[in-house]
Design a protein around this motif. Structure first.
Motif, PDB file in Angstrom:
ATOM      1  N   LEU A 340       0.896  -1.201  -0.172  1.00  0.00           N
ATOM      2  CA  LEU A 340       0.015   0.021   0.091  1.00  0.00           C
ATOM      3  C   LEU A 340       0.855   1.301  -0.241  1.00  0.00           C
ATOM      4  CD1 LEU A 340      -2.899   1.303   0.018  1.00  0.00           C
ATOM      5  CD2 LEU A 340      -2.558   1.159   2.614  1.00  0.00           C
ATOM      6  N   SER A 341       0.997   1.741  -1.154  1.00  0.00           N
ATOM      7  CA  SER A 341       1.704   3.122  -1.186  1.00  0.00           C
ATOM      8  C   SER A 341       1.593   4.225  -0.089  1.00  0.00           C
ATOM      9  CB  SER A 341       1.721   3.641  -2.507  1.00  0.00           C
ATOM     10  OG  SER A 341       2.258   4.952  -2.620  1.00  0.00           O
ATOM     11  N   PRO A 342       2.706   4.453   0.587  1.00  0.00           N
ATOM     12  CA  PRO A 342       2.441   5.565   1.720  1.00  0.00           C
ATOM     13  C   PRO A 342       2.096   6.871   0.899  1.00  0.00           C
ATOM     14  CG  PRO A 342       4.074   4.037   2.278  1.00  0.00           C
ATOM     15  CD  PRO A 342       3.842   3.714   0.909  1.00  0.00           C
ATOM     16  N   THR A 343       2.701   7.213  -0.240  1.00  0.00           N
ATOM     17  CA  THR A 343       2.883   8.453  -0.779  1.00  0.00           C
ATOM     18  C   THR A 343       1.712   8.718  -1.338  1.00  0.00           C
ATOM     19  OG1 THR A 343       5.206   8.248  -0.977  1.00  0.00           O
ATOM     20  CG2 THR A 343       4.133   9.954  -2.280  1.00  0.00           C
ATOM     21  N   LEU A 344       1.315   7.643  -2.296  1.00  0.00           N
ATOM     22  CA  LEU A 344      -0.064   7.837  -3.282  1.00  0.00           C
ATOM     23  C   LEU A 344      -1.192   7.198  -2.532  1.00  0.00           C
ATOM     24  CD1 LEU A 344       1.750   6.116  -6.505  1.00  0.00           C
ATOM     25  CD2 LEU A 344       1.513   8.750  -5.661  1.00  0.00           C
ATOM     26  N   GLY A 345      -1.185   6.380  -1.657  1.00  0.00           N
ATOM     27  CA  GLY A 345      -2.397   6.029  -0.974  1.00  0.00           C
ATOM     28  C   GLY A 345      -3.221   4.768  -1.561  1.00  0.00           C
TER      29      GLY A 345
END
Length: 388
Positions: A340-345
């Motif tokens: 789960l991309s922390p930057t893109l959500g």
């Protein structure tokens, strides 16, 4: 120094004393995280992340015609590359399958990092993956030309390597280095002084952010790390573990050995054509790679974005969105990394898929423990910093 059977980096005690959650990684005791993986990810993207990457192999070369030797084993052209350059390359077997991905440095000689006993005009070194160090050393030794005087000097355990990554990384390093990393072009390096110690500084990294990597002797590494960490904490950065390093590199679509790269994958499948210089050269695996480059049926590496919030992991099957027969979706590939991309959500993943399903925008399904989740092929990298 070992803890049980695990190797320890020169910064091991600092990690233990400062809350590092230590795990086994490629035979080393390494910090996977300190507190929050997401927080460590974000402080690297916004300020500065400090990484102990001393587990990576550091191999130095001396002797005659080192450039020709390395050129004969590298997918990337090494011979004729001027001093100061750092080249990302793949090392392949004769079948074109990937033994490792490496950085090969050609640097002006100086200080304790000069080749051999005396300073020469320049020297070569290689950074390889920790899990492949012994394999790569043996591969190099086995392929030395007859009567060659080339020596492979494995200095991994005599040196340390610190990655300083993020928007504020170069400015922090410049305070204690005789060379400002900001003055170096991307993928170049130099021998210099860091906090008074002979070091190599290169404008390289594995996060998708700007920054640099420092190689220095083991006995001075802890002092340099503490200096960098104190400065990082003052601006909202800090130490960062292996887990956040993985989410950062995945967002930047940087392949990881053992996931996107291995001895079952031909270099041509990786979408790393910039690192394959086949014209006018001969190198281990070249013919097999050139043949695979024109092959239209081999699976290729792609990026995938999933709907919802549930991340997919390595090994999940990629399915065609349209049933092929009797409402059964066909398996058309598999994932090699996911988070789960922390930057893109959003959930992102990389994997290998049949070429006819690899076009950006192609709709797919991902099988996550028996449940099909809608996804689509997206352009790589998932994340690109604003100044690139």
């Amino acid at each position: 120094m070992t803890s049980g059977q695990l190797l320890e980096t020169p910064l091991h005690q600092w990690h233990v004393d400062n809350g590092g959650r230590m795990v086994e990684f490629a035979g080393w005791s390494m910090p996977v995280q300190y507190a929050s993986i997401v927080a460590e990810h974000h402080h690297t993207r916004t300020k500065l992340g400090l990484f102990d990457v001393s587990h990576m192999g550091r191999l130095f070369f001396n002797g005659s015609n080192v450039d020709q030797f390395l050129d004969s084993l590298s997918t990337r052209r090494i011979a004729g590359v001027e001093a100061g350059k750092v080249r990302y390359s793949l090392i392949c077997n004769d079948d074109g399958k990937i033994l490792d991905d490496v950085l090969i440095y050609h640097l002006a000689a100086g200080g304790s990092f000069a080749a051999g006993e005396n300073d020469g005009d320049s020297f070569y070194m290689m950074v390889c993956n920790a899990s492949n160090r012994e394999k790569i050393v043996q591969w190099l030794v086995d392929h030395l030309p007859k009567d060659s005087n080339i020596k492979v000097d494995d200095r991994t355990e005599a040196t340390a390597m610190i990655a300083v990554q993020g928007p504020e990384a170069n400015a922090i390093v410049a305070r204690i280095s005789s060379v400002d990393p900001e003055t170096l072009a991307y993928y170049t390096g130099t021998v210099c002084s860091v906090e008074g110690a002979n070091s190599i500084v290169s404008r390289t990294g594995y996060t998708g952010e700007d920054g640099c990597e420092i190689i220095l002797a083991s006995n001075v590494a802890a002092a340099v790390w503490r200096k960098l960490h104190d400065a990082a904490e003052l601006i909202g950065g800090g130490a960062t573990g292996l887990a956040a390093r993985d989410t950062l590199r995945l967002e930047a679509a940087m392949p990881l050995y053992g996931h996107e790269l291995n001895e079952e994958i031909n270099a041509a499948q990786t979408d790393l054509r910039f690192a394959i210089n086949s014209k006018g050269r001969s190198f281990a695996g070249r013919d097999a790679i050139v043949s695979a480059l024109v092959e239209k049926t081999l699976p290729v590496r792609v990026g995938v974005e999933l709907e919802g919030r549930r991340p997919a992991r390595e090994g999940c099957n990629i399915l065609s969105a349209e049933p092929t027969n009797q409402e059964v979706q066909e398996v058309v590939g598999h994932l090699t990394s996911g988070t789960l991309s922390p930057t893109l959500g959003v959930p992102i993943a990389m994997g290998y898929i049949r070429p006819q399903f690899a076009a950006v925008g192609t709709e797919l399904l991902i099988d996550i423990r028996g449940k099909s989740v809608a996804a689509k092929v997206v352009e790589l990298p998932f994340y690109k910093r604003s100044d690139r």
